[in-house]
Design a protein around this motif. Sequence first.
Motif, PDB file in Angstrom:
ATOM      1  N   GLN A  18      25.486-102.422 -11.747  1.00  0.00           N
ATOM      2  CA  GLN A  18      25.628-101.547 -12.890  1.00  0.00           C
ATOM      3  C   GLN A  18      27.061-101.068 -12.974  1.00  0.00           C
ATOM      4  N   SER A  19      27.588-101.031 -14.193  1.00  0.00           N
ATOM      5  CA  SER A  19      28.890-100.410 -14.410  1.00  0.00           C
ATOM      6  C   SER A  19      28.672 -98.966 -14.826  1.00  0.00           C
ATOM      7  N   LEU A  20      29.706 -98.161 -14.652  1.00  0.00           N
ATOM      8  CA  LEU A  20      29.602 -96.750 -15.012  1.00  0.00           C
ATOM      9  C   LEU A  20      29.367 -96.594 -16.508  1.00  0.00           C
ATOM     10  N   GLU A  21      30.037 -97.413 -17.323  1.00  0.00           N
ATOM     11  CA  GLU A  21      29.877 -97.306 -18.768  1.00  0.00           C
ATOM     12  C   GLU A  21      28.430 -97.588 -19.188  1.00  0.00           C
ATOM     13  N   ALA A  22      27.813 -98.586 -18.549  1.00  0.00           N
ATOM     14  CA  ALA A  22      26.420 -98.904 -18.880  1.00  0.00           C
ATOM     15  C   ALA A  22      25.488 -97.762 -18.489  1.00  0.00           C
ATOM     16  N   LEU A  23      25.739 -97.150 -17.341  1.00  0.00           N
ATOM     17  CA  LEU A  23      24.914 -96.020 -16.910  1.00  0.00           C
ATOM     18  C   LEU A  23      25.080 -94.827 -17.848  1.00  0.00           C
ATOM     19  N   VAL A  24      26.310 -94.598 -18.303  1.00  0.00           N
ATOM     20  CA  VAL A  24      26.554 -93.494 -19.245  1.00  0.00           C
ATOM     21  C   VAL A  24      25.735 -93.692 -20.514  1.00  0.00           C
ATOM     22  N   ALA A 111      27.413 -79.803 -25.006  1.00  0.00           N
ATOM     23  CA  ALA A 111      27.726 -79.157 -23.728  1.00  0.00           C
ATOM     24  C   ALA A 111      26.849 -79.706 -22.608  1.00  0.00           C
ATOM     25  N   GLU A 112      25.565 -79.868 -22.895  1.00  0.00           N
ATOM     26  CA  GLU A 112      24.648 -80.396 -21.871  1.00  0.00           C
ATOM     27  C   GLU A 112      24.979 -81.850 -21.557  1.00  0.00           C
ATOM     28  N   ALA A 113      25.378 -82.622 -22.571  1.00  0.00           N
ATOM     29  CA  ALA A 113      25.732 -84.027 -22.343  1.00  0.00           C
ATOM     30  C   ALA A 113      26.928 -84.133 -21.406  1.00  0.00           C
ATOM     31  N   LEU A 114      27.953 -83.295 -21.609  1.00  0.00           N
ATOM     32  CA  LEU A 114      29.122 -83.333 -20.728  1.00  0.00           C
ATOM     33  C   LEU A 114      28.739 -83.001 -19.290  1.00  0.00           C
ATOM     34  N   ASN A 115      27.869 -82.011 -19.101  1.00  0.00           N
ATOM     35  CA  ASN A 115      27.444 -81.638 -17.747  1.00  0.00           C
ATOM     36  C   ASN A 115      26.646 -82.765 -17.086  1.00  0.00           C
ATOM     37  N   LEU A 120      26.380 -87.504 -13.437  1.00  0.00           N
ATOM     38  CA  LEU A 120      26.224 -88.951 -13.253  1.00  0.00           C
ATOM     39  C   LEU A 120      27.467 -89.544 -12.602  1.00  0.00           C
ATOM     40  N   ARG A 121      28.647 -89.226 -13.127  1.00  0.00           N
ATOM     41  CA  ARG A 121      29.885 -89.793 -12.582  1.00  0.00           C
ATOM     42  C   ARG A 121      30.090 -89.360 -11.132  1.00  0.00           C
ATOM     43  N   GLN A 122      29.768 -88.122 -10.838  1.00  0.00           N
ATOM     44  CA  GLN A 122      29.922 -87.633  -9.462  1.00  0.00           C
ATOM     45  C   GLN A 122      29.027 -88.421  -8.508  1.00  0.00           C
ATOM     46  N   PRO A 189      22.522 -89.921  -3.985  1.00  0.00           N
ATOM     47  CA  PRO A 189      23.148 -90.290  -5.267  1.00  0.00           C
ATOM     48  C   PRO A 189      22.332 -91.301  -6.062  1.00  0.00           C
ATOM     49  N   THR A 190      21.627 -92.207  -5.375  1.00  0.00           N
ATOM     50  CA  THR A 190      20.783 -93.168  -6.085  1.00  0.00           C
ATOM     51  C   THR A 190      19.666 -92.453  -6.834  1.00  0.00           C
ATOM     52  N   VAL A 191      19.034 -91.494  -6.179  1.00  0.00           N
ATOM     53  CA  VAL A 191      17.957 -90.726  -6.821  1.00  0.00           C
ATOM     54  C   VAL A 191      18.505 -89.952  -8.013  1.00  0.00           C
ATOM     55  N   THR A 192      19.686 -89.346  -7.854  1.00  0.00           N
ATOM     56  CA  THR A 192      20.285 -88.586  -8.962  1.00  0.00           C
ATOM     57  C   THR A 192      20.540 -89.474 -10.166  1.00  0.00           C
ATOM     58  N   ILE A 193      21.148 -90.636  -9.939  1.00  0.00           N
ATOM     59  CA  ILE A 193      21.459 -91.543 -11.046  1.00  0.00           C
ATOM     60  C   ILE A 193      20.186 -92.020 -11.731  1.00  0.00           C
TER      61      ILE A 193
END
Length: 408
Positions: A18-24, A111-115, A120-122, A189-193
């Motif tokens: 997975q790329s970060l852009e796809a996950l976003v 605002a919620e989307a940015l958080n 996700l990025r973290q 982190p896997t569970v979070t994503i």
Amino acid sequence: MNKLLILLLLLSTSLHAQSLEALVEEVRANNPALKALESEYLAARERAPQVSQLPDPELGLGGFPLPVETRLGPQVLRVSATQMLPWFGTLSQKEKLEITKAKAAYERIGAEALNLLFELRQAYLQLYEIQHSQTIIQENLQLLDALEQLALAKVESGRATLADVLRVQLKKEELLQQLALLAEAEVPPTVTINQLRQRELQAPLSLNDSLVFTALPFQQDTLEAYLRQYHPQLRMLQQQQEVSRQMIALNDLNTRPSFGVGVDYIMVNERTDMMVPSNGRDILMLRATIKVPLFREQYRAREREEQFRILGLSQQEDNALSRMLAMVEQAYSNHRAAMLQKDFLEKQISLTQTTLQILQDQYSAQGGDFAELLRLEQDLIRYRLQWLKASVQTHLAKSKIEQFVAIK
């Protein structure tokens, strides 16, 4: 056997790369928190048409069990209709108020989307560092395998002791223990994503990005003005202040009189005891009413309430901006610290690799200090892990700033 197992693992996880852009994009499309806020916004938009219409007219029907006698005959039925009319501009002000509330709800989505995207990025960067740390350690294990074979050959030729072999095996056990700990560290982190993208929590993830040190494409001295104008959390607080101002304007209109117009139709039966002109003529009566708000303290209290709310929201806005700027400053500091390590670590890695090659050739040819060879091997892996951590730190700093720098 171990190499085959590692190869199979890499092949299986590459299917889930997975790329970060796809996950976003997945989080934007599937996250239930964002969907819930969007539903709230759509519901808020439907309030404006509800309040911008006149009140429903009132219809009445009455009978006369004891008819009222008039000169033209007894009254037997009354039909009435009444329409209340608010003060001029009240309906449009109510509509404007609800539109402003909907705008505040919309900014809350941003605002919620940015958080969520920062979360996700973290998690993504944390998982990236873990997986690439595993790769570095696995590569180092292969180097230790080669050193172990070299040490065994030296022992068989009588030019080294078994202690050299045991030292290599101890280092390999340490690295295998690190791999086991890193495998366990992948879980949070896997569970979070997966939770953010609404997938099976334990679904494996393999990241196909290759990150290097990144620059910050933001001008720090212009961020304060940018945040005030574009950050959705601050815009939400600004819209909420505007809601209170619209409430004050509506409250002022509510202190004005409201009016009502109506009509009554009364059915009259004809008289039977005598004949009079217009005998049995029905009655049609036009009415007008006025509602005067004489008791003003409730309106004055409502205005004071909204003024205090505006003050509180303004203070929240200042506090939120101050907190954001402090976190941005910390992100810039972390980025500068990581960039300071870049040249140093790259130089150390290059020198260590060169020294290792020299010592390994020397040990292979005539023996030597095997402990120093192992120490340099450990230094190399430490420098490579530090380089990885520093590069990830630059991306984390960028993500932290992107949490506040909303896209226009």
